[in-house]
Design an enzyme around this catalytic site. Sequence first.
Site, PDB file in Angstrom:
ATOM      1  N   LYS A  88      -6.739 -21.995  -7.221  1.00 22.62           N
ATOM      2  CA  LYS A  88      -5.767 -21.895  -6.062  1.00 22.62           C
ATOM      3  C   LYS A  88      -6.295 -22.189  -4.618  1.00 22.62           C
ATOM      4  CE  LYS A  88      -4.238 -18.765  -9.480  1.00 22.62           C
ATOM      5  NZ  LYS A  88      -5.160 -18.275 -10.414  1.00 22.62           N
ATOM      6  N   ASP A 138     -24.709  -5.678  -4.500  1.00 28.54           N
ATOM      7  CA  ASP A 138     -25.526  -5.128  -3.355  1.00 28.54           C
ATOM      8  C   ASP A 138     -25.042  -5.146  -1.793  1.00 28.54           C
ATOM      9  OD1 ASP A 138     -27.325  -4.246  -5.360  1.00 28.54           O
ATOM     10  OD2 ASP A 138     -28.840  -6.027  -4.791  1.00 28.54           O
ATOM     11  N   HIS A 192      -6.001 -23.626 -13.114  1.00 28.43           N
ATOM     12  CA  HIS A 192      -5.845 -22.462 -12.640  1.00 28.43           C
ATOM     13  C   HIS A 192      -6.391 -22.056 -11.188  1.00 28.43           C
ATOM     14  CE1 HIS A 192      -6.435 -17.831 -13.189  1.00 28.43           C
ATOM     15  NE2 HIS A 192      -5.590 -17.904 -13.802  1.00 28.43           N
ATOM     16  N   HIS A 219      -3.505  -8.781  -8.948  1.00 31.14           N
ATOM     17  CA  HIS A 219      -3.954 -10.096  -9.353  1.00 31.14           C
ATOM     18  C   HIS A 219      -5.473 -10.654  -8.584  1.00 31.14           C
ATOM     19  CE1 HIS A 219      -3.281 -14.605 -10.151  1.00 31.14           C
ATOM     20  NE2 HIS A 219      -3.331 -14.135 -11.435  1.00 31.14           N
ATOM     21  N   LYS A 242      -9.370 -10.935  -7.612  1.00 29.24           N
ATOM     22  CA  LYS A 242     -10.656 -11.219  -8.525  1.00 29.24           C
ATOM     23  C   LYS A 242     -11.824 -11.224  -7.288  1.00 29.24           C
ATOM     24  CE  LYS A 242      -7.661 -14.157 -11.337  1.00 29.24           C
ATOM     25  NZ  LYS A 242      -6.468 -13.770 -10.477  1.00 29.24           N
ATOM     26  N   ASP A 299      -5.958 -30.426   7.427  1.00 30.13           N
ATOM     27  CA  ASP A 299      -6.859 -31.054   8.275  1.00 30.13           C
ATOM     28  C   ASP A 299      -8.217 -31.440   8.213  1.00 30.13           C
ATOM     29  OD1 ASP A 299      -4.388 -31.680   9.610  1.00 30.13           O
ATOM     30  OD2 ASP A 299      -4.732 -30.206  11.233  1.00 30.13           O
TER      31      ASP A 299
END
Length: 496
Positions: free
Chosen positions: A419, A182, A417, A175, A177, A424
């Site tokens: 996450k 470079d 979508h 999952h 991403k 704090d």
Amino acid sequence: MLRRTTGVMAALALVVLVLGACSSMRSDFVKHPSKALPPATGTTSGRYIHAEVDRHLDQSGFRLLTLSNNALMSRVALADHARHSIDLQYYIFNNDATGRLIAQRLLAAADRGVRVRLLLDDINVHDETDMLNALNAHPNIKVRLFNPFHTRNPSMLSKTTQFLLDAHRLNRRMHNKSFIVDGNVAIVGGRNIGDAYFDAGNDTNFRDLDLVAIGPVVKEASHAFDEYWNCDAAIPVTAFHGKRASHYDLAKLRVDLTHDARAFAQSDYAQATLDKLPDSPSGDRPGAWFWGYATLVADQPAKIDAASARDEHSLRIGPQIKSMIDQAQHDVLLISPYFIPGDKGTQYLTGLVAHGVTVKVLTNSLASNDEAVVHAGYSRYRRTLLEGGVDLYELRPAPGVEQPSTAKGTSSGVSLHAKAIVVDQQKVFIGSMNMDPRSKLLNTEMGIIVDSPPLAVAVTQFFDTATQAHQRLPRDADRTRFAAWWPDAMAGQQWR
């Protein structure tokens, strides 16, 4: 009974063999290991990035990508300015308008001599197969599939049968991403590659978060990519029987992608993007950065081994995320589209509240969730969380609210979508990990933990924009459900 089960399994295996006879995985495929190239220092982008990083010893710089069209154009700009290497790792890379635009820019970079490595989870590879095979025919592009089915482009019957025969392996997916250019800059976060992730979809579009990163954390991202690229589960697209793409297929793809890119550039979406973002900084352009000490966290590829995933904490990023939350003294914000805390997670969050920590959670409502089963799992814990003092907010698109001008066609709504975690108003996590059992035990995940109060404020603004002026779920929310929705104003805001 055992004999009957054995007979059924043998019959299923025969079905797979017959259906995939011409496209099964070879036993003699060749796979050469490779590593990330050294960071480029002689390019304009490289000089700019290294000058910025040198002024912030051991810290990394970040830009928060809240706008979907800016997230797309940042990837396009980075690919266009690449001079040595591009490494991409994604769960989904769709063969749609934005996916083909990215593919066209990757091919153009390869034509300039840039080395491109593309690693995709195999579960969502369908009509992308021919495009990926043709890209792989370029001498500067290599494509690998993570934890693939044993046949290339299997039918639904073959895929279902393979799942029944090999569920322990095939139920574990990559999952992660990341988009690394470079060795100098990386995009890490929640977005896959596809229209729905960039506000270009005809149906539901996703609200998401990415980080553009420079500095030491990029080297950590490159190391994580290499771990996956060279692991046993990453299989070259040429590892399957059947016709291989030739330079003729590549030439045809180049023509088709160029045509599609020109059509995309003339679309209302592209025009709206240019109108909204005439001067926005992207990964390679001057602008403000959030600076802070950062750590790239990534599950180990071996997590997909069913025997060790539950017991080996060293394979998972969960303990590192929990350690960050454990330090909370005042407040914790959690953003998770799929939120199933389980009994232990529920006790943990209500325990934080009992110790004086304010806990707020933003997740999808049933109306905005693209996985109804996930919402059913979450709803089991809602009453206990609310009674324990946790503030719950559910995203629900407002009926009749016009979608952003960048949405192509008539979008029917939005879905969360992103996450993210804020502790704090100081520490931030942004990545691919949902707060549910699948992310914890089955999928491999990644993200970045940053100690940066200004970035924490920006993510908090993202949270507040989604929930402001709307009631959180009341304590008796088992009967009455009030949900937040994404105001139109969100489409026009960007935090740098």
